[in-house]
Design a protein around this motif. Structure first.
Motif, PDB file in Angstrom:
ATOM      1  N   MET A 141       0.844  -1.195   0.000  1.00  0.00           N
ATOM      2  CA  MET A 141       0.000   0.000   0.000  1.00  0.00           C
ATOM      3  C   MET A 141       0.875   1.238   0.000  1.00  0.00           C
ATOM      4  N   GLY A 142       0.521   2.222  -0.827  1.00  0.00           N
ATOM      5  CA  GLY A 142       1.248   3.481  -0.840  1.00  0.00           C
ATOM      6  C   GLY A 142       0.711   4.430   0.223  1.00  0.00           C
ATOM      7  N   HIS A 146      -3.101   3.745  -2.208  1.00  0.00           N
ATOM      8  CA  HIS A 146      -3.213   2.893  -3.405  1.00  0.00           C
ATOM      9  C   HIS A 146      -2.704   1.491  -3.099  1.00  0.00           C
ATOM     10  N   ARG A 175       0.509   2.310 -16.212  1.00  0.00           N
ATOM     11  CA  ARG A 175       0.535   1.200 -15.247  1.00  0.00           C
ATOM     12  C   ARG A 175      -0.466   0.138 -15.678  1.00  0.00           C
ATOM     13  N   LYS A 198       3.495   5.469   6.218  1.00  0.00           N
ATOM     14  CA  LYS A 198       2.199   4.859   5.859  1.00  0.00           C
ATOM     15  C   LYS A 198       1.186   4.929   7.005  1.00  0.00           C
TER      16      LYS A 198
HETATM   17  C1  6PG Z   1       4.155  -1.264  -7.060  1.00  0.00           C
HETATM   18  C2  6PG Z   1       3.044  -1.781  -6.231  1.00  0.00           C
HETATM   19  C3  6PG Z   1       2.464  -0.835  -5.259  1.00  0.00           C
HETATM   20  C4  6PG Z   1       3.294  -0.946  -3.998  1.00  0.00           C
HETATM   21  C5  6PG Z   1       2.978   0.163  -3.030  1.00  0.00           C
HETATM   22  C6  6PG Z   1       3.827   0.098  -1.789  1.00  0.00           C
HETATM   23  O1  6PG Z   1       4.422  -1.865  -8.042  1.00  0.00           O
HETATM   24  O2  6PG Z   1       4.764  -0.255  -6.661  1.00  0.00           O
HETATM   25  O3  6PG Z   1       2.449  -2.894  -6.558  1.00  0.00           O
HETATM   26  O4  6PG Z   1       1.122  -1.028  -5.000  1.00  0.00           O
HETATM   27  O5  6PG Z   1       3.114  -2.192  -3.396  1.00  0.00           O
HETATM   28  O6  6PG Z   1       3.206   1.364  -3.694  1.00  0.00           O
HETATM   29  O7  6PG Z   1       5.156   0.182  -2.141  1.00  0.00           O
HETATM   30  P1  6PG Z   1       6.298   0.364  -1.062  1.00  0.00           P
HETATM   31  O8  6PG Z   1       6.260  -0.876  -0.204  1.00  0.00           O
HETATM   32  O9  6PG Z   1       7.561   0.503  -1.847  1.00  0.00           O
HETATM   33  O10 6PG Z   1       5.944   1.595  -0.314  1.00  0.00           O
END
Ligand code: 6PG
Length: 241
Positions: A141-142, A146, A175, A198
């Motif tokens: 999760m961002g 997201h 994407r 987060k």
């Molecule tokens: C990607 C992902 C995206 C990612 C989140 C969390 O390809 O970047 O599938 O959903 O899992 O952005 O990323 P981090 O763990 O790097 O914060």
């Protein structure tokens, strides 16, 4: 919606690796094979490194696991931004997974070909209510809430007709992503979140139903949250186990 919290990222990765192994082996025991969709991002990377090092007694029968991807950037597989490359370096390569078990998003091709190819791959999985049914989908999760490549306000998030699609995400380029109906038809989702950046999104997602974050559209009954202490820092004590 089970929430599990761990002291730090290594503890999270260890517990998540054991859980992934257990769920894959349960699927293999029940149906002879398992399907797993991989995520990109730094938290999934830690999990992959741990999975690749599981002692044999704890590891699933990797020969019977089919690997898919939840999302991808429009780059060739060896590009530094490719989720495939990260998964290959940390999990598929170290485990010497046969290419026949790996269903890569061929994101270097023209968009309509990428979409058609991956939808066809997904159509070969067991289906439920007309949707592909993966045994386990790993997600990150961002800090904007997201997950996969389903960003707030994105056309990808609203997609209800097809299993897989690409779209331009402002500021992030093209994407590709599994769509929400596919995520929500999986037997299990594991959402891995670590880091204090987060924490606000985690608290919103779990405590503010009206926040409308993409991650809140994941079906609660199949979603397990794996958080480290920092990511869980803004949760009210009653939200925690
Ligand atoms: C990607 C992902 C995206 C990612 C989140 C969390 O390809 O970047 O599938 O959903 O899992 O952005 O990323 P981090 O763990 O790097 O914060």
């Amino acid at each position: 919606m089970p929430i599990r919290r761990f002291a730090d990222p290594p503890a999270l990765f260890q517990a998540a690796a054991r859980r992934v192994a257990e769920q894959l082996q349960a699927a293999i025991d029940a149906r002879g094979q398992a399907s797993l969709a991989l995520a990109g991002g730094s938290t999934p990377r830690g999990l992959y490194q741990q999975l690749a090092q599981l002692p044999a007694a704890q590891a699933p029968d990797w020969h019977r696991v089919a690997f898919y991807f939840g999302d991808e950037r429009a780059v060739p597989p060896d590009h530094p931004d490719a989720n495939y490359r990260m998964a290959h370096e940390n999990l598929l390569g170290p485990l010497k997974i046969s290419p026949t078990q790996i269903h890569r998003i061929e994101a270097e091709r023209p968009q309509h070909e990428v979409e058609a190819h991956y939808r066809q791959r997904l159509a070969q999985l067991p289906q439920q209510d007309g949707w592909p049914c993966l045994d386990l989908i790993l997600l990150g999760m961002g800090d904007d809430g997201h997950t996969a490549s389903l960003f707030p306000g994105s056309a990808l998030l609203a997609e209800q007709q097809v299993s897989f699609i690409g779209a331009e995400v402002p500021g992030r380029g093209l994407r590709y992503s599994l769509t929400l109906p596919v995520l929500n038809h999986a037997r299990q989702l594991m959402l891995l979140v670590s880091g204090k950046e987060k924490a606000a999104a985690v608290a919103q997602a779990l405590q503010e139903p009206a926040a409308q974050l993409p991650v809140q559209q994941l079906a609660g009954q199949v979603t397990e949250w794996y958080l480290d202490h920092a990511a869980a820092a803004h949760l009210k004590p009653e939200a925690l186990p």
